[in-house]
Design a protein around this motif. Structure first.
Motif, PDB file in Angstrom:
ATOM      1  N   GLU A  54       6.644  -3.115   9.520  1.00  0.00           N
ATOM      2  CA  GLU A  54       7.889  -2.578   8.972  1.00  0.00           C
ATOM      3  C   GLU A  54       7.773  -1.070   8.823  1.00  0.00           C
ATOM      4  O   GLU A  54       6.769  -0.557   8.309  1.00  0.00           O
ATOM      5  N   ILE A  55       8.785  -0.357   9.286  1.00  0.00           N
ATOM      6  CA  ILE A  55       8.858   1.100   9.165  1.00  0.00           C
ATOM      7  C   ILE A  55      10.140   1.430   8.427  1.00  0.00           C
ATOM      8  O   ILE A  55      11.221   1.009   8.840  1.00  0.00           O
ATOM      9  N   SER A  56      10.033   2.152   7.329  1.00  0.00           N
ATOM     10  CA  SER A  56      11.229   2.546   6.586  1.00  0.00           C
ATOM     11  C   SER A  56      11.270   4.064   6.464  1.00  0.00           C
ATOM     12  O   SER A  56      10.226   4.719   6.355  1.00  0.00           O
TER      13      SER A  56
ATOM     14  N   ASN B 234       3.044  -1.811   6.628  1.00  0.00           N
ATOM     15  CA  ASN B 234       4.215  -1.172   6.039  1.00  0.00           C
ATOM     16  C   ASN B 234       4.064   0.339   6.131  1.00  0.00           C
ATOM     17  O   ASN B 234       3.067   0.891   5.635  1.00  0.00           O
ATOM     18  N   VAL B 235       5.023   0.982   6.767  1.00  0.00           N
ATOM     19  CA  VAL B 235       5.003   2.429   6.949  1.00  0.00           C
ATOM     20  C   VAL B 235       6.208   3.031   6.237  1.00  0.00           C
ATOM     21  O   VAL B 235       7.344   2.608   6.460  1.00  0.00           O
ATOM     22  N   ARG B 236       5.956   4.012   5.392  1.00  0.00           N
ATOM     23  CA  ARG B 236       7.024   4.724   4.701  1.00  0.00           C
ATOM     24  C   ARG B 236       7.026   6.172   5.175  1.00  0.00           C
ATOM     25  O   ARG B 236       6.105   6.941   4.859  1.00  0.00           O
ATOM     26  N   LEU B 237       8.050   6.517   5.932  1.00  0.00           N
ATOM     27  CA  LEU B 237       8.150   7.869   6.464  1.00  0.00           C
ATOM     28  C   LEU B 237       8.727   8.806   5.408  1.00  0.00           C
ATOM     29  O   LEU B 237       9.641   8.440   4.667  1.00  0.00           O
ATOM     30  N   ASN B 238       8.195  10.012   5.367  1.00  0.00           N
ATOM     31  CA  ASN B 238       8.698  11.029   4.444  1.00  0.00           C
ATOM     32  C   ASN B 238       8.910  12.325   5.222  1.00  0.00           C
ATOM     33  O   ASN B 238       8.019  13.171   5.294  1.00  0.00           O
TER      34      ASN B 238
END
Length: 283
Positions: A234-236, A28-32
């Motif tokens: 998953e990339i969000s 799981n990747v959460r881009l900021n």
């Protein structure tokens, strides 16, 4: 004859206890984009089975006894600094994919349990393992574009927790990386994409799965190991985003001109009313 097969099996079991062979993985990747960071949680959960035929009484008794004398309930944790080899290896791996990307933090949690199951045909030892990687990446954004080349990294150099190697395993004389995400090098344009306008978030997902079975034989004695790999990624990112081969682009969401829809509705309703009026006058 007994010693060769037994030694082979003991080595395999020992490897299972300290190294998870992936059967299910989720990344799981959460881009900021505001902070130019990406937070990553990678879970590599596994159930590996080593099986020998019950007809081979020597190996079946040996396998049944191994789990009772080896510690199969272990939890190991580590937080690495840039000076640690287990920080340097993944950092260099990521940099080889994207020269601007670098690790800001890297934490690992590993745990495992062991159980035996006996059937009429076989004695089977199951090693259930969980390897969790938590890390933060910087330097992947440029002009509201995220370089995601690093997503297909393969940490082949291994990860060490308290002198235990938990990143690679010796499979029949070949060192195999367990943190191998190369299945996700598929173009991001082919990943599933969902934009949630209410949350103003875009999510990209991809699944890749394989089933592999290995068999070791020594002097007519056979040991089987089963392995299933079924990873998901998953990339969000906040905002409206689209993707190309290795990049995610943050864009303004498409504008829907509501005035056009109102105009179409007015024309439709007016036409319907006119038709109704004319039909009544013809009667």
């Amino acid at each position: 004859m007994h010693l060769a097969a037994a030694s082979m099996m003991v080595v395999m079991v020992a490897a299972m206890l300290i190294v998870p062979v992936s059967s299910a993985a989720s990344v799981n990747v959460r881009l900021n984009p505001a902070s130019n960071l990406a937070d990553v949680d990678a879970y590599i959960n596994s159930t590996v089975a080593i099986s020998v035929p019950r007809s081979d009484q020597y190996l079946s008794h040996l396998l049944a006894g191994i789990s009772s004398i080896m510690d199969g309930n272990t939890t190991l944790r580590a937080s690495y600094s840039p000076a640690d080899p287990s920080f340097t290896v993944p950092n260099n791996t990521i940099a080889s994919k994207d020269a601007g990307a670098r690790l800001e933090s890297f934490n690992v949690i590993y745990s495992n349990t062991i159980e035996n199951r006996t059937s009429a045909a076989a004695e089977t030892l199951y090693a259930n393992s969980s390897l969790q990687l938590e890390f933060t990446l910087s330097g992947i954004f440029s002009n509201r574009t995220a370089n995601m080349s690093w997503r297909a990294m393969d940490i082949s150099g291994g990860i060490t927790i308290q002198s235990n190697e938990v990143g690679v395993v010796d499979v029949n004389g070949t060192m195999v990386s367990l943190v191998n995400l190369t299945a996700f090098q598929v173009s991001l344009a082919k990943w599933s994409r969902v934009y949630d306008s209410s949350a103003n978030t875009t999510t990209f997902t991809f699944n890749a799965g394989t089933i592999q079975n290995y068999t070791w034989s020594s002097n007519s004695r056979t040991v089987n190991l089963s392995l299933k790999i079924d990873p998901s990624f998953e990339i969000s990112t906040p905002g409206y985003a689209v993707a190309s081969n290795n990049s995610i682009y943050l864009e303004a969401p498409p504008v829907h001109d509501t005035a056009i829809y109102y105009a179409i509705a007015v024309v439709f309703i007016t036409g319907a009313m006119a038709s109704f009026y004319l039909s009544r006058r013809r009667r």
